[in-house]
Design a protein around this motif. Structure first.
Motif, PDB file in Angstrom:
ATOM      1  N   ASP A  26       0.259  10.435  -2.867  1.00  0.00           N
ATOM      2  CA  ASP A  26      -0.661   9.750  -3.771  1.00  0.00           C
ATOM      3  C   ASP A  26      -0.908  10.601  -5.014  1.00  0.00           C
ATOM      4  O   ASP A  26      -0.279  11.655  -5.206  1.00  0.00           O
ATOM      5  CB  ASP A  26      -1.966   9.388  -3.053  1.00  0.00           C
ATOM      6  N   GLU A  27      -1.848  10.170  -5.863  1.00  0.00           N
ATOM      7  CA  GLU A  27      -2.084  10.861  -7.131  1.00  0.00           C
ATOM      8  C   GLU A  27      -2.587  12.285  -6.954  1.00  0.00           C
ATOM      9  O   GLU A  27      -2.503  13.120  -7.869  1.00  0.00           O
ATOM     10  CB  GLU A  27      -3.064  10.070  -8.002  1.00  0.00           C
ATOM     11  N   ASN A  28      -3.101  12.592  -5.750  1.00  0.00           N
ATOM     12  CA  ASN A  28      -3.573  13.945  -5.443  1.00  0.00           C
ATOM     13  C   ASN A  28      -2.561  14.757  -4.648  1.00  0.00           C
ATOM     14  O   ASN A  28      -2.887  15.812  -4.106  1.00  0.00           O
ATOM     15  CB  ASN A  28      -4.897  13.876  -4.683  1.00  0.00           C
ATOM     16  N   GLU A  29      -1.325  14.219  -4.581  1.00  0.00           N
ATOM     17  CA  GLU A  29      -0.238  14.867  -3.845  1.00  0.00           C
ATOM     18  C   GLU A  29      -0.508  14.934  -2.349  1.00  0.00           C
ATOM     19  O   GLU A  29       0.010  15.802  -1.644  1.00  0.00           O
ATOM     20  CB  GLU A  29       0.037  16.281  -4.394  1.00  0.00           C
ATOM     21  N   HIS A  30      -1.333  14.038  -1.846  1.00  0.00           N
ATOM     22  CA  HIS A  30      -1.594  13.932  -0.414  1.00  0.00           C
ATOM     23  C   HIS A  30      -0.619  12.939   0.213  1.00  0.00           C
ATOM     24  O   HIS A  30      -0.316  11.899  -0.377  1.00  0.00           O
ATOM     25  CB  HIS A  30      -3.027  13.467  -0.149  1.00  0.00           C
ATOM     26  N   GLU A  31      -0.131  13.256   1.400  1.00  0.00           N
ATOM     27  CA  GLU A  31       0.773  12.354   2.094  1.00  0.00           C
ATOM     28  C   GLU A  31       0.013  11.149   2.647  1.00  0.00           C
ATOM     29  O   GLU A  31      -1.032  11.297   3.278  1.00  0.00           O
ATOM     30  CB  GLU A  31       1.476  13.082   3.245  1.00  0.00           C
ATOM     31  N   VAL A  32       0.546   9.959   2.390  1.00  0.00           N
ATOM     32  CA  VAL A  32      -0.018   8.720   2.917  1.00  0.00           C
ATOM     33  C   VAL A  32       1.075   8.010   3.697  1.00  0.00           C
ATOM     34  O   VAL A  32       2.166   7.757   3.161  1.00  0.00           O
ATOM     35  CB  VAL A  32      -0.530   7.804   1.791  1.00  0.00           C
ATOM     36  N   GLU A  33       0.818   7.723   4.954  1.00  0.00           N
ATOM     37  CA  GLU A  33       1.842   7.113   5.789  1.00  0.00           C
ATOM     38  C   GLU A  33       2.042   5.649   5.418  1.00  0.00           C
ATOM     39  O   GLU A  33       1.097   4.926   5.094  1.00  0.00           O
ATOM     40  CB  GLU A  33       1.470   7.225   7.266  1.00  0.00           C
ATOM     41  N   MET A  34       3.304   5.211   5.452  1.00  0.00           N
ATOM     42  CA  MET A  34       3.654   3.813   5.196  1.00  0.00           C
ATOM     43  C   MET A  34       4.349   3.232   6.416  1.00  0.00           C
ATOM     44  O   MET A  34       5.058   3.945   7.140  1.00  0.00           O
ATOM     45  CB  MET A  34       4.589   3.691   3.986  1.00  0.00           C
ATOM     46  N   ASN A  35       4.172   1.950   6.626  1.00  0.00           N
ATOM     47  CA  ASN A  35       4.877   1.252   7.687  1.00  0.00           C
ATOM     48  C   ASN A  35       6.337   1.073   7.264  1.00  0.00           C
ATOM     49  O   ASN A  35       6.603   0.482   6.212  1.00  0.00           O
ATOM     50  CB  ASN A  35       4.228  -0.105   7.931  1.00  0.00           C
ATOM     51  N   PRO A  36       7.297   1.579   8.042  1.00  0.00           N
ATOM     52  CA  PRO A  36       8.708   1.436   7.658  1.00  0.00           C
ATOM     53  C   PRO A  36       9.156  -0.018   7.511  1.00  0.00           C
ATOM     54  O   PRO A  36      10.168  -0.295   6.862  1.00  0.00           O
ATOM     55  CB  PRO A  36       9.459   2.129   8.801  1.00  0.00           C
ATOM     56  N   GLU A  37       8.395  -0.959   8.129  1.00  0.00           N
ATOM     57  CA  GLU A  37       8.733  -2.376   8.053  1.00  0.00           C
ATOM     58  C   GLU A  37       8.178  -3.043   6.797  1.00  0.00           C
ATOM     59  O   GLU A  37       8.418  -4.231   6.554  1.00  0.00           O
ATOM     60  CB  GLU A  37       8.202  -3.113   9.296  1.00  0.00           C
ATOM     61  N   THR A  38       7.393  -2.299   6.017  1.00  0.00           N
ATOM     62  CA  THR A  38       6.809  -2.838   4.789  1.00  0.00           C
ATOM     63  C   THR A  38       7.905  -3.373   3.869  1.00  0.00           C
ATOM     64  O   THR A  38       8.958  -2.759   3.708  1.00  0.00           O
ATOM     65  CB  THR A  38       6.022  -1.734   4.047  1.00  0.00           C
ATOM     66  N   PHE A  39       7.629  -4.519   3.250  1.00  0.00           N
ATOM     67  CA  PHE A  39       8.594  -5.078   2.311  1.00  0.00           C
ATOM     68  C   PHE A  39       8.401  -4.467   0.927  1.00  0.00           C
ATOM     69  O   PHE A  39       7.275  -4.284   0.458  1.00  0.00           O
ATOM     70  CB  PHE A  39       8.463  -6.605   2.230  1.00  0.00           C
ATOM     71  N   VAL A  40       9.530  -4.153   0.285  1.00  0.00           N
ATOM     72  CA  VAL A  40       9.502  -3.571  -1.048  1.00  0.00           C
ATOM     73  C   VAL A  40      10.429  -4.350  -1.968  1.00  0.00           C
ATOM     74  O   VAL A  40      11.345  -5.044  -1.524  1.00  0.00           O
ATOM     75  CB  VAL A  40       9.921  -2.081  -1.030  1.00  0.00           C
ATOM     76  N   SER A  41      10.152  -4.221  -3.257  1.00  0.00           N
ATOM     77  CA  SER A  41      10.995  -4.848  -4.274  1.00  0.00           C
ATOM     78  C   SER A  41      12.091  -3.880  -4.701  1.00  0.00           C
ATOM     79  O   SER A  41      11.822  -2.714  -4.988  1.00  0.00           O
ATOM     80  CB  SER A  41      10.145  -5.224  -5.490  1.00  0.00           C
ATOM     81  N   MET A  42      13.320  -4.381  -4.753  1.00  0.00           N
ATOM     82  CA  MET A  42      14.447  -3.589  -5.231  1.00  0.00           C
ATOM     83  C   MET A  42      14.999  -4.176  -6.533  1.00  0.00           C
ATOM     84  O   MET A  42      16.185  -4.087  -6.829  1.00  0.00           O
ATOM     85  CB  MET A  42      15.540  -3.530  -4.161  1.00  0.00           C
TER      86      MET A  42
END
Length: 301
Positions: free
Chosen positions: A196-212
């Motif tokens: 994130d903006e503070n360089e902290h790790e934020v976990e994401m769901n690997p199944e999350t949909f993303v735009s390519m």
């Protein structure tokens, strides 16, 4: 109108270190964009428009036209820094054009109906083009666009972090927004995180949909880009790093209540060549697809 495939191929490929749009990955010297055009032809696209830099025009023609022209109509447009900027003075130290939505402006007069947009250096897979052509032929209009969505886990590199646009939807499966996530990378035990903006790790769901950057638009999107680009320039012309991007214009389309953007998930396998080290991996994956008869040994034979 017959749907058109627009391919963004004017990037400088700064992270990769060369013109990766021209590099061979297939067993008969095919580039990644050739696999995209081949898949598009199989799905039913009949015209492709390459957005390129003018200095590479002849090189593109020499490499691709003889192969593709018998099977699909091919046209070229040139993205220039000055496209759509006639009312403004561009800072002398700006070195790059204004981004993907400015590139779309170059298609005025070349795209006359619904169209899909993709990156030249991404391998999208057949299913994505099949779903895109279905949408463009049956549902695309001035109030309805679409985004082809990929699972995050299928878009990561083993050779460094990536940036992805996380797709946010409503209960109808329509696009609400695209949240840019920077520095996404794999962790142990299958975890995926971004900083994130503070360089902290934020976990994401690997199944999350993303735009390519695989979008499907009505031709009215070109006019919307033209209108919004003028507004963008009035506020950002002096910022030499400012970018006018397709997801931003898509967000404006939604936020202003102009229509909806469907999110269309695909099971296609996505390959990327963000880093030089990705190239051997992509070559091996393409080889496997050829061995499994998904693609012929020579696309254009």
């Amino acid at each position: 109108m017959k749907p058109t495939l627009v391919i963004l191929a004017a990037g400088m490929a700064s992270r990769y270190g060369s013109m990766k749009q021209m590099e061979s990955f297939g067993p008969s010297g095919e580039t990644i964009l050739e696999y995209s055009v081949y898949d598009a032809i199989q799905a039913g696209f009949e015209k492709v428009v390459f957005i390129i830099r003018e200095e590479f025009h002849q090189e593109f023609r020499d490499k691709f036209e003889a192969k593709m022209l018998p099977k699909i109509e091919v046209e070229y447009v040139f993205q220039k820094m000055t496209t759509g900027t006639e009312k403004y003075e561009i800072p002398a130290d700006r070195v790059k054009p204004f981004g993907t939505a400015q590139a779309i402006l170059c298609c005025q007069g070349k795209v006359h109906g619904p169209f899909a947009v993709i990156n030249a250096d991404d391998f999208y897979g057949r299913d994505a083009f099949v779903k895109a052509i279905d949408f463009l032929k049956n549902r695309a209009n001035e109030q309805t666009y679409a985004s082809i969505a990929y699972k995050l886990k299928n878009t990561l590199s083993d050779n460094g972090s990536v940036s992805r646009g996380e797709i946010i939807t409503n209960e109808k499966g329509e696009l609400v927004g695209i949240e840019e996530r920077l520095k996404i990378y794999k962790k142990d035990a299958g975890k995926v995180v971004y900083l994130d903006e503070n360089e902290h790790e934020v976990e994401m769901n690997p199944e999350t949909f993303v735009s390519m950057n695989f979008f499907c638009f009505d031709k009215s999107f070109i006019d919307l880009c033209e209108k919004e680009f003028d507004e963008f320039l009035s506020k950002n012309i002096s910022d030499i790093k400012s970018e006018f991007l397709m997801p931003k214009v898509a967000d404006i389309f939604i936020k202003k209540g102009m229509g909806v953007i469907e999110v269309i998930p695909t099971d296609s396998v996505w390959f990327g060549v963000t880093y030089k080290e990705d190239a051997p991996v992509v070559q091996e994956k393409v080889k496997e697809l050829v061995q499994n008869s998904i693609y012929p040994n020579n696309l254009w034979a």
